[in-house]
Structure formats: C-alpha cells, structure tokens
Design a protein around this motif. Structure first.
Motif, PDB file in Angstrom:
ATOM      1  N   GLY A   1      -1.581   0.747 -12.979  1.00 50.36           N
ATOM      2  CA  GLY A   1      -2.256   1.489 -11.907  1.00 50.36           C
ATOM      3  C   GLY A   1      -3.637   1.773 -12.260  1.00 50.36           C
ATOM      4  O   GLY A   1      -4.455   2.400 -11.872  1.00 50.36           O
TER       5      GLY A   1
ATOM      6  N   LYS B   1       0.823  -1.214   0.000  1.00 46.75           N
ATOM      7  CA  LYS B   1       0.000   0.000   0.000  1.00 46.75           C
ATOM      8  C   LYS B   1       0.859   1.268   0.000  1.00 46.75           C
ATOM      9  O   LYS B   1       0.541   2.228  -0.683  1.00 46.75           O
ATOM     10  CB  LYS B   1      -0.925  -0.016   1.208  1.00 46.75           C
TER      11      LYS B   1
ATOM     12  N   VAL C   1       4.860  -4.698  -7.829  1.00 47.27           N
ATOM     13  CA  VAL C   1       3.943  -5.772  -8.222  1.00 47.27           C
ATOM     14  C   VAL C   1       4.629  -7.126  -8.373  1.00 47.27           C
ATOM     15  O   VAL C   1       4.229  -8.096  -7.740  1.00 47.27           O
ATOM     16  CB  VAL C   1       3.229  -5.410  -9.543  1.00 47.27           C
TER      17      VAL C   1
ATOM     18  N   PHE D   1      -7.053   0.511  -5.810  1.00 43.71           N
ATOM     19  CA  PHE D   1      -7.834  -0.670  -6.166  1.00 43.71           C
ATOM     20  C   PHE D   1      -8.749  -1.046  -5.007  1.00 43.71           C
ATOM     21  O   PHE D   1      -8.295  -1.476  -3.957  1.00 43.71           O
ATOM     22  CB  PHE D   1      -6.929  -1.855  -6.519  1.00 43.71           C
TER      23      PHE D   1
ATOM     24  N   LEU E   1      -1.727  -4.235 -12.965  1.00 45.78           N
ATOM     25  CA  LEU E   1      -1.417  -3.559 -11.717  1.00 45.78           C
ATOM     26  C   LEU E   1      -0.285  -2.539 -11.875  1.00 45.78           C
ATOM     27  O   LEU E   1      -0.272  -1.517 -11.198  1.00 45.78           O
ATOM     28  CB  LEU E   1      -1.066  -4.575 -10.623  1.00 45.78           C
TER      29      LEU E   1
ATOM     30  N   PHE F   1      -3.140  -2.891  -3.387  1.00 47.67           N
ATOM     31  CA  PHE F   1      -2.493  -1.836  -4.162  1.00 47.67           C
ATOM     32  C   PHE F   1      -3.300  -0.549  -4.099  1.00 47.67           C
ATOM     33  O   PHE F   1      -4.538  -0.593  -4.122  1.00 47.67           O
ATOM     34  CB  PHE F   1      -2.294  -2.281  -5.614  1.00 47.67           C
TER      35      PHE F   1
ATOM     36  N   VAL G   1     -10.498  -6.262 -12.670  1.00 48.30           N
ATOM     37  CA  VAL G   1      -9.163  -6.757 -13.042  1.00 48.30           C
ATOM     38  C   VAL G   1      -9.178  -8.274 -13.136  1.00 48.30           C
ATOM     39  O   VAL G   1      -8.619  -8.855 -14.073  1.00 48.30           O
ATOM     40  CB  VAL G   1      -8.101  -6.288 -12.010  1.00 48.30           C
TER      41      VAL G   1
ATOM     42  N   ARG H   1     -13.010  -2.446  -8.569  1.00 48.53           N
ATOM     43  CA  ARG H   1     -11.901  -2.428  -9.531  1.00 48.53           C
ATOM     44  C   ARG H   1     -11.120  -3.746  -9.499  1.00 48.53           C
ATOM     45  O   ARG H   1     -10.654  -4.219 -10.532  1.00 48.53           O
ATOM     46  CB  ARG H   1     -10.979  -1.248  -9.233  1.00 48.53           C
ATOM     47  N   ALA H   2     -10.982  -4.349  -8.322  1.00 53.09           N
ATOM     48  CA  ALA H   2     -10.312  -5.644  -8.204  1.00 53.09           C
ATOM     49  C   ALA H   2     -11.082  -6.714  -8.967  1.00 53.09           C
ATOM     50  O   ALA H   2     -10.491  -7.539  -9.666  1.00 53.09           O
ATOM     51  CB  ALA H   2     -10.152  -6.041  -6.742  1.00 53.09           C
TER      52      ALA H   2
ATOM     53  N   LEU I   1      -1.851  -9.962 -14.805  1.00 50.91           N
ATOM     54  CA  LEU I   1      -2.085  -9.267 -13.555  1.00 50.91           C
ATOM     55  C   LEU I   1      -0.982  -8.248 -13.278  1.00 50.91           C
ATOM     56  O   LEU I   1      -1.271  -7.104 -12.897  1.00 50.91           O
ATOM     57  CB  LEU I   1      -2.180 -10.278 -12.404  1.00 50.91           C
TER      58      LEU I   1
ATOM     59  N   ILE J   1      -4.910  -7.871  -4.948  1.00 48.34           N
ATOM     60  CA  ILE J   1      -5.136  -6.713  -5.813  1.00 48.34           C
ATOM     61  C   ILE J   1      -5.567  -5.503  -4.988  1.00 48.34           C
ATOM     62  O   ILE J   1      -5.091  -4.387  -5.205  1.00 48.34           O
ATOM     63  CB  ILE J   1      -6.191  -7.027  -6.891  1.00 48.34           C
TER      64      ILE J   1
END
Length: 83
Positions: A83, A15, A21, A45, A80, A42, A53, A49-50, A76, A39
């Motif tokens: 962003g 975080k 990543v 996210f 990631l 990060f 993805v 949004r996760a 992935l 996910i």
C-alpha cells in the motif's frame, strides 16, 4: 458488456477493496489495461506514485498487464500489497 465498461467496473471493484492485487492482476479484464492505469486503480496511488512504482519494478510506461514478466508481476504485487 463492452471491454471499456468491463475495465471500468474492475477499476471500481479494485478501488473499493473488493478485489485484491493478485486476483486483479489475473483478471481477464485487467490484461489489456496499461500498467500505470492498473496501479492507479488502487487506493492511495495517483499518477506520481504509480510512476515511482513502475520505475521500482522496472516497467516501461507503455507496458500492459498481460505483457509483464514473472519478476515484474511479483514485484508489482509486493509493492501494491504494502500500500
């Protein structure tokens, strides 16, 4: 250190941007994490949004990081990293 505390510490390091990543994905403490939780560690996210993805990378909701295939991992990391 318990596994739960180790995963929590890794999430904090992700975080704040201390772990990137590809390094985070290879980290032993990340292997038992569910992909969605990984996910969401990060910045930027959240839950929605996760899930987007995971759909884009064709990853099932129940998968853990250790069980991802090479294509899923590379997709992935690509998503990631943007962003």
């Amino acid at each position: 250190m318990s596994a739960r505390k180790a995963r929590a510490a890794l999430k904090v390091r992700i975080k704040i941007g201390e772990v990137f990543v590809a390094d985070a994905m290879a980290h032993p403490d990340a292997q038992d994490m569910r992909v969605k939780q990984f996910i969401m560690a990060f910045p930027g996210f959240g839950c929605a949004r996760a899930e987007a993805v995971m759909r884009a990378a064709k990853i099932a909701e129940t998968r853990r990081v250790r069980s991802l295939g090479t294509r899923q991992r590379s997709r992935l990391v690509e998503i990631l990293a943007q962003g």
